[in-house]
Design an enzyme around this catalytic site. Structure first.
Site, PDB file in Angstrom:
ATOM      1  CG  ASP A   9      -1.969  -0.970   1.255  1.00 14.56           C
ATOM      2  OD1 ASP A   9      -2.243  -1.552   0.197  1.00 14.56           O
ATOM      3  OD2 ASP A   9      -2.538  -1.203   2.339  1.00 14.56           O
ATOM      4  CG  HIS A  10       2.550   2.455   3.463  1.00 18.16           C
ATOM      5  ND1 HIS A  10       1.432   3.256   3.546  1.00 18.16           N
ATOM      6  CD2 HIS A  10       2.551   1.702   4.576  1.00 18.16           C
ATOM      7  CE1 HIS A  10       0.791   3.003   4.673  1.00 18.16           C
ATOM      8  NE2 HIS A  10       1.452   2.056   5.311  1.00 18.16           N
ATOM      9  NE  ARG A  45      -7.815   3.448   4.976  1.00 16.72           N
ATOM     10  CZ  ARG A  45      -7.578   2.989   6.205  1.00 16.72           C
ATOM     11  NH1 ARG A  45      -6.557   2.209   6.437  1.00 16.72           N
ATOM     12  NH2 ARG A  45      -8.353   3.341   7.204  1.00 16.72           N
ATOM     13  NE  ARG A  49      -6.438   6.850   4.382  1.00 17.99           N
ATOM     14  CZ  ARG A  49      -6.517   6.671   5.713  1.00 17.99           C
ATOM     15  NH1 ARG A  49      -5.455   6.305   6.389  1.00 17.99           N
ATOM     16  NH2 ARG A  49      -7.649   6.884   6.353  1.00 17.99           N
ATOM     17  CG  HIS A  50      -3.076   3.409   0.574  1.00 19.36           C
ATOM     18  ND1 HIS A  50      -3.955   2.403   0.331  1.00 19.36           N
ATOM     19  CD2 HIS A  50      -2.887   3.447   1.919  1.00 19.36           C
ATOM     20  CE1 HIS A  50      -4.291   1.830   1.480  1.00 19.36           C
ATOM     21  NE2 HIS A  50      -3.678   2.455   2.474  1.00 19.36           N
ATOM     22  CD  GLU A  70      -5.409  -4.919   5.038  1.00 16.33           C
ATOM     23  OE1 GLU A  70      -4.285  -5.272   4.618  1.00 16.33           O
ATOM     24  OE2 GLU A  70      -5.563  -4.020   5.870  1.00 16.33           O
ATOM     25  CD  GLU A 151      -3.710 -10.048   9.139  1.00 19.75           C
ATOM     26  OE1 GLU A 151      -4.490  -9.983   8.169  1.00 19.75           O
ATOM     27  OE2 GLU A 151      -2.784  -9.241   9.308  1.00 19.75           O
ATOM     28  CG  HIS A 198      -1.480  -3.606  12.204  1.00 21.20           C
ATOM     29  ND1 HIS A 198      -0.947  -2.535  12.871  1.00 21.20           N
ATOM     30  CD2 HIS A 198      -2.307  -3.080  11.264  1.00 21.20           C
ATOM     31  CE1 HIS A 198      -1.450  -1.416  12.385  1.00 21.20           C
ATOM     32  NE2 HIS A 198      -2.272  -1.710  11.398  1.00 21.20           N
ATOM     33  N   GLY A 220       3.769  -4.765   5.952  1.00 22.85           N
ATOM     34  CA  GLY A 220       3.831  -3.704   4.959  1.00 22.85           C
ATOM     35  C   GLY A 220       4.785  -2.581   5.298  1.00 22.85           C
ATOM     36  CG  HIS A 221       5.107   1.495   8.038  1.00 24.56           C
ATOM     37  ND1 HIS A 221       4.638   2.614   7.399  1.00 24.56           N
ATOM     38  CD2 HIS A 221       6.138   1.908   8.810  1.00 24.56           C
ATOM     39  CE1 HIS A 221       5.341   3.658   7.770  1.00 24.56           C
ATOM     40  NE2 HIS A 221       6.264   3.258   8.628  1.00 24.56           N
TER      41      HIS A 221
HETATM   42  N1  PXP Z   1      -2.695  -6.798   8.362  1.00 24.62           N
HETATM   43  C1  PXP Z   1      -3.732  -5.937   8.315  1.00 24.62           C
HETATM   44  C2  PXP Z   1      -5.095  -6.487   8.475  1.00 24.62           C
HETATM   45  C3  PXP Z   1      -3.528  -4.562   8.079  1.00 24.62           C
HETATM   46  O1  PXP Z   1      -4.575  -3.727   8.049  1.00 24.62           O
HETATM   47  C4  PXP Z   1      -2.215  -4.102   7.855  1.00 24.62           C
HETATM   48  C5  PXP Z   1      -1.996  -2.666   7.519  1.00 24.62           C
HETATM   49  O2  PXP Z   1      -2.543  -2.365   6.268  1.00 24.62           O
HETATM   50  C6  PXP Z   1      -1.177  -5.030   7.912  1.00 24.62           C
HETATM   51  C7  PXP Z   1      -1.439  -6.367   8.196  1.00 24.62           C
HETATM   52  C8  PXP Z   1       0.237  -4.622   7.706  1.00 24.62           C
HETATM   53  O3  PXP Z   1       0.587  -3.793   8.790  1.00 24.62           O
HETATM   54  P1  PXP Z   1       1.970  -3.016   8.745  1.00 24.62           P
HETATM   55  O4  PXP Z   1       1.885  -2.045   7.622  1.00 24.62           O
HETATM   56  O5  PXP Z   1       2.033  -2.351  10.093  1.00 24.62           O
HETATM   57  O6  PXP Z   1       3.041  -4.038   8.539  1.00 24.62           O
END
Ligand code: PXP
Length: 248
Positions: A9-10, A45, A49-50, A70, A151, A198, A220-221
């Protein structure tokens, strides 16, 4: 070994900061696959936004590993999922003002509606994962609602480390790890697949991996942050290495 699904996403967040065409999430997904990603995850989303709908359409055509979508459990998102057929739909709660997903889905509190959404997705042959807090009531409700995968939200675990000068060992961190551990057992007891995600990063991923019992991590991040310095392939390789090192 636990599979690594990379949330890209980022990459689109940077693109949308300029409302332009680069960096390209499709190119990022290709690089992530070359680095060893076992799956690619994107979150469309409601405020777009992304990631945009056209990203999903292009990723659907180009991604060779499983593609996970997602999304919020809304009618329009269900339509989009059915039209594009990702390998897995990941239902998450969504708040307009949140910076990122803040908590797990409240399946107990929204049971009838979510059960209907899951049935509609199943009718279209789409497996469904729900993002939930590490709580046995939510896991039981997920089973009753017909989910295939839970999850477990690892955000509180990640936060407990950040709040503790990044130390991996403290009473509070141990408490969070214990909650995740119990949840993994509970998800298996109900016959579902258990994933987690997350807030996971290169520093904190090991303790979660060492619990065993997880099928996929969704990260992700931290991977996109690392890829700014070393590139996407290398960032994914390094995360896979961390996972391998901690695998029991
Ligand atoms: N799992 C879910 C359900 C999420 O909403 C996210 C963020 O989009 C992630 C995993 C990944 O989280 P992070 O970007 O903090 O690694």
């Amino acid at each position: 070994m636990i599979k690594l699904c990379v949330n890209i996403d980022h990459v689109a967040t940077i693109r949308e900061a300029r409302k332009t065409y680069e960096p390209d999430p499709i190119a990022a997904s290709r690089e992530a696959e070359h680095g060893g990603a076992d799956g690619i995850t994107l979150h469309i989303r409601e405020d777009r936004r992304h990631m945009q709908d056209y990203d999903l359409l292009k990723l659907r055509k180009s991604v060779k590993v499983p593609l996970n979508l997602e999304m919020a459990a809304t009618e329009s998102m269900v339509e989009l999922a059915i039209a594009t057929k990702p390998e897995m739909v990941m239902l998450v709660p969504e708040g307009r003002d949140e910076i990122t997903t803040e908590g797990g889905l409240d399946i107990c509190g929204d049971f009838d509606r979510l059960k209907k959404v899951i049935r509609t997705l199943h009718d279209a042959s789409l497996p469904v994962s729900v993002f939930i807090d590490a709580q046995s009531q939510q896991i039981e409700a997920a089973k009753e609602a017909g989910c295939d995968v839970c999850e477990i939200h690892t955000g509180p675990y990640a936060q407990s480390i950040e709040n503790n000068d990044f130390s991996l060992s403290s009473q509070k961190v141990d408490t969070q790890i214990e909650r995740i551990h119990k949840s993994i057992d509970c998800v298996h007891k109900f016959g579902m697949q258990c994933n987690a995600g997350h807030g996971l990063n290169y520093h904190n991923v090991g303790r979660v991996v060492s619990l065993g019992g997880l099928t996929e991590l969704h990260i992700g991040h931290s991977i996109v942050s690392r890829c700014v310095f070393v590139g996407m392939q290398q960032a994914v390789k390094e995360m896979k290495q961390r996972i391998q090192e901690a695998t029991p």
